[in-house]
Scaffold this motif. Structure first.
Motif, PDB file in Angstrom:
ATOM      1  N   ASP A   1       0.848  -1.191   0.000  1.00 48.26           N
ATOM      2  CA  ASP A   1       0.000   0.000   0.000  1.00 48.26           C
ATOM      3  C   ASP A   1       0.886   1.243   0.000  1.00 48.26           C
ATOM      4  O   ASP A   1       2.120   1.157   0.105  1.00 48.26           O
ATOM      5  CB  ASP A   1      -0.950  -0.004   1.201  1.00 48.26           C
ATOM      6  N   GLU A   2       0.281   2.412  -0.118  1.00 43.57           N
ATOM      7  CA  GLU A   2       1.033   3.664  -0.222  1.00 43.57           C
ATOM      8  C   GLU A   2       1.854   3.946   1.028  1.00 43.57           C
ATOM      9  O   GLU A   2       2.976   4.436   0.946  1.00 43.57           O
ATOM     10  CB  GLU A   2       0.079   4.830  -0.511  1.00 43.57           C
ATOM     11  N   ALA A   3       1.302   3.651   2.198  1.00 46.17           N
ATOM     12  CA  ALA A   3       2.016   3.917   3.452  1.00 46.17           C
ATOM     13  C   ALA A   3       3.300   3.092   3.530  1.00 46.17           C
ATOM     14  O   ALA A   3       4.355   3.583   3.953  1.00 46.17           O
ATOM     15  CB  ALA A   3       1.113   3.602   4.643  1.00 46.17           C
ATOM     16  N   THR A   4       3.232   1.845   3.095  1.00 48.04           N
ATOM     17  CA  THR A   4       4.421   0.982   3.100  1.00 48.04           C
ATOM     18  C   THR A   4       5.444   1.461   2.087  1.00 48.04           C
ATOM     19  O   THR A   4       6.649   1.505   2.370  1.00 48.04           O
ATOM     20  CB  THR A   4       4.027  -0.476   2.796  1.00 48.04           C
ATOM     21  N   LYS A   5       4.980   1.843   0.891  1.00 47.74           N
ATOM     22  CA  LYS A   5       5.893   2.309  -0.157  1.00 47.74           C
ATOM     23  C   LYS A   5       6.698   3.522   0.289  1.00 47.74           C
ATOM     24  O   LYS A   5       7.856   3.683  -0.099  1.00 47.74           O
ATOM     25  CB  LYS A   5       5.103   2.653  -1.423  1.00 47.74           C
ATOM     26  N   ARG A   6       6.110   4.359   1.111  1.00 50.63           N
ATOM     27  CA  ARG A   6       6.825   5.573   1.555  1.00 50.63           C
ATOM     28  C   ARG A   6       7.970   5.247   2.505  1.00 50.63           C
ATOM     29  O   ARG A   6       8.874   6.058   2.688  1.00 50.63           O
ATOM     30  CB  ARG A   6       5.845   6.539   2.232  1.00 50.63           C
ATOM     31  N   ARG A   7       7.972   4.056   3.107  1.00 49.46           N
ATOM     32  CA  ARG A   7       8.970   3.747   4.134  1.00 49.46           C
ATOM     33  C   ARG A   7       9.910   2.603   3.757  1.00 49.46           C
ATOM     34  O   ARG A   7      10.792   2.254   4.537  1.00 49.46           O
ATOM     35  CB  ARG A   7       8.270   3.378   5.457  1.00 49.46           C
ATOM     36  N   ILE A   8       9.728   2.005   2.589  1.00 48.82           N
ATOM     37  CA  ILE A   8      10.464   0.766   2.299  1.00 48.82           C
ATOM     38  C   ILE A   8      11.978   0.923   2.288  1.00 48.82           C
ATOM     39  O   ILE A   8      12.699  -0.044   2.530  1.00 48.82           O
ATOM     40  CB  ILE A   8      10.008   0.152   0.954  1.00 48.82           C
ATOM     41  N   PHE A   9      12.492   2.126   2.019  1.00 48.71           N
ATOM     42  CA  PHE A   9      13.944   2.294   1.962  1.00 48.71           C
ATOM     43  C   PHE A   9      14.539   2.742   3.302  1.00 48.71           C
ATOM     44  O   PHE A   9      15.741   2.978   3.406  1.00 48.71           O
ATOM     45  CB  PHE A   9      14.326   3.297   0.873  1.00 48.71           C
ATOM     46  N   ASP A  10      13.692   2.859   4.331  1.00 52.64           N
ATOM     47  CA  ASP A  10      14.188   3.228   5.659  1.00 52.64           C
ATOM     48  C   ASP A  10      14.906   2.033   6.281  1.00 52.64           C
ATOM     49  O   ASP A  10      14.367   0.911   6.266  1.00 52.64           O
ATOM     50  CB  ASP A  10      13.040   3.632   6.583  1.00 52.64           C
ATOM     51  N   PRO A  11      16.115   2.242   6.849  1.00 52.44           N
ATOM     52  CA  PRO A  11      16.809   1.132   7.513  1.00 52.44           C
ATOM     53  C   PRO A  11      15.973   0.560   8.652  1.00 52.44           C
ATOM     54  O   PRO A  11      15.336   1.301   9.404  1.00 52.44           O
ATOM     55  CB  PRO A  11      18.085   1.792   8.047  1.00 52.44           C
ATOM     56  N   PHE A  12      15.927  -0.761   8.744  1.00 50.68           N
ATOM     57  CA  PHE A  12      15.259  -1.513   9.795  1.00 50.68           C
ATOM     58  C   PHE A  12      13.727  -1.479   9.711  1.00 50.68           C
ATOM     59  O   PHE A  12      13.057  -2.014  10.584  1.00 50.68           O
ATOM     60  CB  PHE A  12      15.714  -1.066  11.195  1.00 50.68           C
ATOM     61  N   PHE A  13      13.173  -0.875   8.665  1.00 49.81           N
ATOM     62  CA  PHE A  13      11.728  -0.964   8.464  1.00 49.81           C
ATOM     63  C   PHE A  13      11.424  -2.254   7.706  1.00 49.81           C
ATOM     64  O   PHE A  13      12.007  -2.520   6.652  1.00 49.81           O
ATOM     65  CB  PHE A  13      11.202   0.227   7.656  1.00 49.81           C
ATOM     66  N   THR A  14      10.554  -3.076   8.247  1.00 49.41           N
ATOM     67  CA  THR A  14      10.205  -4.333   7.590  1.00 49.41           C
ATOM     68  C   THR A  14       8.746  -4.674   7.841  1.00 49.41           C
ATOM     69  O   THR A  14       8.196  -4.350   8.901  1.00 49.41           O
ATOM     70  CB  THR A  14      11.107  -5.493   8.073  1.00 49.41           C
ATOM     71  N   THR A  15       8.141  -5.318   6.862  1.00 47.46           N
ATOM     72  CA  THR A  15       6.764  -5.801   7.010  1.00 47.46           C
ATOM     73  C   THR A  15       6.759  -7.286   7.332  1.00 47.46           C
ATOM     74  O   THR A  15       5.699  -7.884   7.472  1.00 47.46           O
ATOM     75  CB  THR A  15       5.964  -5.558   5.715  1.00 47.46           C
ATOM     76  N   LYS A  16       7.950  -7.887   7.402  1.00 48.35           N
ATOM     77  CA  LYS A  16       8.036  -9.324   7.680  1.00 48.35           C
ATOM     78  C   LYS A  16       7.860  -9.570   9.170  1.00 48.35           C
ATOM     79  O   LYS A  16       8.185  -8.715   9.997  1.00 48.35           O
ATOM     80  CB  LYS A  16       9.379  -9.879   7.208  1.00 48.35           C
ATOM     81  N   GLU A  17       7.390 -10.765   9.504  1.00 55.51           N
ATOM     82  CA  GLU A  17       7.209 -11.105  10.910  1.00 55.51           C
ATOM     83  C   GLU A  17       8.563 -11.221  11.600  1.00 55.51           C
ATOM     84  O   GLU A  17       9.596 -11.387  10.958  1.00 55.51           O
ATOM     85  CB  GLU A  17       6.422 -12.409  11.045  1.00 55.51           C
ATOM     86  N   LYS A  18       8.530 -11.131  12.928  1.00 58.45           N
ATOM     87  CA  LYS A  18       9.759 -11.149  13.716  1.00 58.45           C
ATOM     88  C   LYS A  18      10.586 -12.393  13.417  1.00 58.45           C
ATOM     89  O   LYS A  18      10.078 -13.503  13.370  1.00 58.45           O
ATOM     90  CB  LYS A  18       9.417 -11.096  15.204  1.00 58.45           C
TER      91      LYS A  18
ATOM     92  N   LEU B   1      16.441  -3.347   1.487  1.00 60.51           N
ATOM     93  CA  LEU B   1      16.147  -2.239   0.579  1.00 60.51           C
ATOM     94  C   LEU B   1      16.942  -0.992   0.939  1.00 60.51           C
ATOM     95  O   LEU B   1      17.237  -0.175   0.060  1.00 60.51           O
ATOM     96  CB  LEU B   1      14.647  -1.943   0.577  1.00 60.51           C
ATOM     97  N   ALA B   2      17.302  -0.840   2.213  1.00 54.18           N
ATOM     98  CA  ALA B   2      18.162   0.281   2.601  1.00 54.18           C
ATOM     99  C   ALA B   2      19.522   0.153   1.929  1.00 54.18           C
ATOM    100  O   ALA B   2      20.111   1.142   1.459  1.00 54.18           O
ATOM    101  CB  ALA B   2      18.317   0.341   4.121  1.00 54.18           C
ATOM    102  N   VAL B   3      20.035  -1.077   1.847  1.00 54.27           N
ATOM    103  CA  VAL B   3      21.307  -1.317   1.163  1.00 54.27           C
ATOM    104  C   VAL B   3      21.167  -1.051  -0.331  1.00 54.27           C
ATOM    105  O   VAL B   3      22.039  -0.430  -0.948  1.00 54.27           O
ATOM    106  CB  VAL B   3      21.788  -2.764   1.424  1.00 54.27           C
ATOM    107  N   VAL B   4      20.077  -1.511  -0.932  1.00 56.96           N
ATOM    108  CA  VAL B   4      19.840  -1.262  -2.365  1.00 56.96           C
ATOM    109  C   VAL B   4      19.847   0.237  -2.635  1.00 56.96           C
ATOM    110  O   VAL B   4      20.498   0.720  -3.569  1.00 56.96           O
ATOM    111  CB  VAL B   4      18.500  -1.875  -2.816  1.00 56.96           C
ATOM    112  N   PHE B   5      19.132   0.989  -1.822  1.00 53.60           N
ATOM    113  CA  PHE B   5      19.060   2.439  -1.993  1.00 53.60           C
ATOM    114  C   PHE B   5      20.445   3.067  -1.888  1.00 53.60           C
ATOM    115  O   PHE B   5      20.823   3.930  -2.688  1.00 53.60           O
ATOM    116  CB  PHE B   5      18.124   3.048  -0.933  1.00 53.60           C
TER     117      PHE B   5
END
Length: 442
Positions: free
Chosen positions: A242-259, A267-271
């Motif tokens: 969704d849009e909210a996730t797309k805005r944060r995907i390149f932030d270090p340590f932001f993840t939508t995966k379970e613990k 993605l922070a490394v890719v960026f």
């Protein structure tokens, strides 16, 4: 520096990073922005430079990349172990059939071909792991992106579930770009691993390349105007964002995966990799419709098109009558090398460790035309053997073989006077070709 002066002399702003030196001699990294200043006639009279010391930031970025590389290796470990077990099973299975083949030439030929293919498959996988696992400095080199993607695709084919369909749509005749091979490999691997996770191991993954003009992406990236870019897209049929996730995907340590399933570093490394190469990255995604990541890398003016360069089969190499000293601690491999060289009419002396090899050289140095030595030898390693030989005979011709050498060490070895480096595993014709070239160039 040439690009810098071309840019500011044309009246445009230049941004980049330097490895610079302080007055006390200490090296440091700085981020620089240089802009031209014009007089009332529009003539450039001065330049304004704004600089920032980013040494600590670079250290943190390096630590981030290394941590994420280790995460990637952990992610692929199970697939790698599974595939190596398959490779070993193939080799052992066909080796046993060769024992029972008798004089059946068809069975022998089939077995040898299968074993050779399995060995090459395993060696290729090891090379790819080393490419992104080793700790290396940022190293710009002319790069054929399609070749790098081909290497990555072979690795993914060995480690990703067979339920993921991988397809390549690579534009032919792409120009080479100036980039760090290991970092590009790591960035693309991260995108592919994320795509696999988003598809829950079922779906389609497509990697594509093509050329775009900066004017085509200027609405999204204003700084791209007037340049040519090589675009790499990685598309999946996963869950999307969704849009909210797309805005944060390149932030270090932001993840939508379970613990426990991800650290949010990928993605922070890719960026960071894309930004370090003065490129851009964009993402298109909708919930339930998958995601497409697009990387835009600048194409330097005048870069040679190397897309048509292909590696061919090594032709039958002529032999010779020179005396060769082979130093190899693996008994079976040493015996194989002696057999290969003697079949080409060379006279061969052999040793199983560095000390014995050095003694043989000292006894027969007037006869020995070339030394072929492994790097990791008992008692004295290959490089030390070379240095001791060189102290006695400055013009000694030595080739070093190894399964892996750090880039810096390899450069030091070649700079010290070693005639060539041969990567293991190698084909017999490759050894013969390199050896013949070294002998003829003396």
């Amino acid at each position: 520096y040439r690009k810098l002066w071309e840019t500011i002399s044309a009246g445009s702003e230049w941004r980049g990073e330097f490895h610079n030196k302080k007055k006390n001699g200490e090296l440091f990294w700085e981020s620089v922005s240089i802009s031209p200043i014009r007089n009332s006639k529009g003539e450039i009279t001065h330049y304004l430079a704004v600089k920032e010391d980013i040494t600590e930031r670079k250290k943190l970025e390096h630590q981030l990349v290394q941590a994420q590389k280790m995460e990637s290796i952990g992610t692929l470990a199970a697939g790698i172990a599974h595939d190596f077990n398959n490779i070993l099973a193939i080799i052992l299975g066909y080796a046993s059939t060769l024992e029972r083949a008798g004089g059946d030439s068809k069975k022998i030929s089939t077995g040898i071909e299968a074993i050779t293919t399995a060995v090459e498959r395993g060696a290729g996988l090891v090379r790819q792991i080393l490419t992104f696992a080793r700790k290396t400095e940022f190293n710009l080199e002319p790069l054929n992106v399609n070749s790098v993607i081909g290497e990555l695709a072979r690795m993914l084919g060995e480690t990703f579930p067979k339920t993921i369909r991988l397809s390549l749509q690579l534009e032919k005749s792409l120009p080479v770009i100036s980039m760090d091979h290991s970092q590009l490999h790591q960035a693309l691997l991260n995108l592919c691993v994320n795509a696999r996770d988003a598809m829950n191991d079922h779906g389609s993954l497509t990697i594509a390349t093509n050329l775009v003009l900066g004017d085509e992406i200027v609405s999204r990236f204003p700084a791209a105007a007037g340049r040519h870019y090589l675009m790499i897209s990685v598309a999946d049929t996963g869950t999307g964002m969704d849009e909210a996730t797309k805005r944060r995907i390149f932030d270090p340590f932001f993840t939508t995966k379970e613990k426990g399933k991800g650290t949010g570093l990928g993605l922070a490394v890719v960026f960071g990799v894309v930004q370090a190469h003065q490129g851009f990255i964009d993402v298109e995604s909708e919930l339930g419709r998958g995601s497409t990541f697009k990387i835009f890398l600048p194409i330097p003016a005048g870069m040679v098109d190397q897309s048509g360069v292909q590696g061919g089969e090594v032709a039958d190499v002529p032999g010779g009558t020179e005396t060769i000293l082979v130093i190899e601690d693996e008994d079976v491999l040493r015996e194989l090398l002696v057999l290969i060289l003697e079949q080409k009419s060379y006279r061969v002396l052999s040793a199983g460790d560095g000390q014995t090899g050095l003694q043989l050289y000292l006894q027969h140095k007037s006869e020995i035309a070339l030394v072929l030595s492994d790097m990791g030898l008992p008692k004295i390693n290959g490089w030390e053997v070379f240095k001791k030989m060189k102290a006695v005979e400055p013009d000694v011709t030595v080739l070093i073989a190894s399964g892996y050498l750090d880039r810096v060490v390899k450069a030091e070895i070649l700079d010290s006077g070693v005639r060539g480096f041969i990567e293991k595993p190698y084909r017999p014709e490759e050894i013969l070709k390199v050896l013949r070239e070294a002998l003829d160039s003396r």
